[in-house]
Motif scaffolding. Structure first.
Motif, PDB file in Angstrom:
ATOM      1  N   ILE A  43       0.853  -1.180   0.000  1.00  0.00           N
ATOM      2  CA  ILE A  43       0.000   0.000   0.000  1.00  0.00           C
ATOM      3  C   ILE A  43       0.898   1.242   0.000  1.00  0.00           C
ATOM      4  O   ILE A  43       1.981   1.232   0.598  1.00  0.00           O
ATOM      5  CB  ILE A  43      -0.946  -0.015   1.225  1.00  0.00           C
ATOM      6  N   ALA A  44       0.489   2.283  -0.693  1.00  0.00           N
ATOM      7  CA  ALA A  44       1.278   3.519  -0.733  1.00  0.00           C
ATOM      8  C   ALA A  44       1.395   4.110   0.672  1.00  0.00           C
ATOM      9  O   ALA A  44       0.476   3.984   1.489  1.00  0.00           O
ATOM     10  CB  ALA A  44       0.631   4.529  -1.673  1.00  0.00           C
ATOM     11  N   ALA A  45       2.542   4.725   0.929  1.00  0.00           N
ATOM     12  CA  ALA A  45       2.785   5.311   2.253  1.00  0.00           C
ATOM     13  C   ALA A  45       3.610   6.591   2.098  1.00  0.00           C
ATOM     14  O   ALA A  45       4.449   6.700   1.211  1.00  0.00           O
ATOM     15  CB  ALA A  45       3.515   4.324   3.149  1.00  0.00           C
ATOM     16  N   GLU A  72      11.101  17.545   2.434  1.00  0.00           N
ATOM     17  CA  GLU A  72      10.104  16.803   1.666  1.00  0.00           C
ATOM     18  C   GLU A  72       9.422  15.750   2.532  1.00  0.00           C
ATOM     19  O   GLU A  72       9.991  15.268   3.512  1.00  0.00           O
ATOM     20  CB  GLU A  72      10.743  16.113   0.460  1.00  0.00           C
ATOM     21  N   GLN A  73       8.203  15.404   2.141  1.00  0.00           N
ATOM     22  CA  GLN A  73       7.457  14.300   2.749  1.00  0.00           C
ATOM     23  C   GLN A  73       7.009  13.389   1.606  1.00  0.00           C
ATOM     24  O   GLN A  73       5.857  13.424   1.183  1.00  0.00           O
ATOM     25  CB  GLN A  73       6.265  14.817   3.558  1.00  0.00           C
ATOM     26  N   PRO A  74       7.941  12.572   1.098  1.00  0.00           N
ATOM     27  CA  PRO A  74       7.646  11.802  -0.116  1.00  0.00           C
ATOM     28  C   PRO A  74       6.558  10.750   0.082  1.00  0.00           C
ATOM     29  O   PRO A  74       6.472  10.113   1.129  1.00  0.00           O
ATOM     30  CB  PRO A  74       8.985  11.142  -0.439  1.00  0.00           C
ATOM     31  N   LEU A  75       5.731  10.599  -0.949  1.00  0.00           N
ATOM     32  CA  LEU A  75       4.720   9.547  -1.005  1.00  0.00           C
ATOM     33  C   LEU A  75       5.283   8.437  -1.878  1.00  0.00           C
ATOM     34  O   LEU A  75       5.659   8.680  -3.034  1.00  0.00           O
ATOM     35  CB  LEU A  75       3.417  10.085  -1.609  1.00  0.00           C
ATOM     36  N   GLN A 102       8.647   8.003  10.549  1.00  0.00           N
ATOM     37  CA  GLN A 102       7.253   7.777  10.850  1.00  0.00           C
ATOM     38  C   GLN A 102       6.493   7.896   9.523  1.00  0.00           C
ATOM     39  O   GLN A 102       6.602   8.906   8.817  1.00  0.00           O
ATOM     40  CB  GLN A 102       6.737   8.791  11.880  1.00  0.00           C
ATOM     41  N   MET A 103       5.756   6.845   9.210  1.00  0.00           N
ATOM     42  CA  MET A 103       5.070   6.731   7.931  1.00  0.00           C
ATOM     43  C   MET A 103       3.562   6.680   8.165  1.00  0.00           C
ATOM     44  O   MET A 103       3.109   6.207   9.207  1.00  0.00           O
ATOM     45  CB  MET A 103       5.498   5.437   7.213  1.00  0.00           C
ATOM     46  N   VAL A 104       2.798   7.133   7.159  1.00  0.00           N
ATOM     47  CA  VAL A 104       1.345   6.963   7.181  1.00  0.00           C
ATOM     48  C   VAL A 104       0.932   6.377   5.828  1.00  0.00           C
ATOM     49  O   VAL A 104       1.280   6.908   4.773  1.00  0.00           O
ATOM     50  CB  VAL A 104       0.583   8.266   7.513  1.00  0.00           C
TER      51      VAL A 104
END
Length: 127
Positions: A43-45, A72-75, A102-104
């Protein structure tokens, strides 16, 4: 419990001693590190924040926490990679870094991508 197959990232790090930015007479040893983050889940994070523990050869540690990496907050889609280079300065010619991102996930699940300890050291020239 987090499903490690669905929510997972691997982190690889390569380091370089920066002699031109270091000054041993002033106990200043500069290092660059290049990090490659790979989404190994299904799943993408998005990388939201970072937490580093940086320890010098005298076992003196300091923590660095902040949003994203290099601004940056890369997806990351499944199997996608993100690579960046950053740096740190130690007061000793060697040390260690470790931490986590920390990933979402796109479904809102929070999880951590662990950054295993890696060494920082000034390469010696042999004669």
């Amino acid at each position: 419990m987090i499903d490690k197959k669905r929510y997972a990232c691997t982190v690889k790090v390569n380091t370089t001693f920066l002699a031109e930015q270091s000054n041993p007479a002033e106990s200043k040893y500069a290092f660059a590190y290049t990090v490659t983050i790979t989404n190994t889940g299904t799943i993408a994070a998005q990388l939201i924040s970072r937490h580093w523990v940086i320890t010098n050869a005298h076992n003196e540690a300091h923590e660095v926490k902040g949003l994203g990496v290099i601004g940056e907050q890369p997806l990351l889609a499944p199997n996608a990679q993100f690579e960046y280079t950053s740096g740190t300065v130690l007061s000793t010619p060697s040390g260690e870094m470790q931490g986590s991102y920390q990933m979402v996930a796109e479904d809102g699940t929070l999880f951590e991508a662990i950054i295993a300890p890696f060494q920082l050291y000034q390469q010696r020239v042999l004669h």
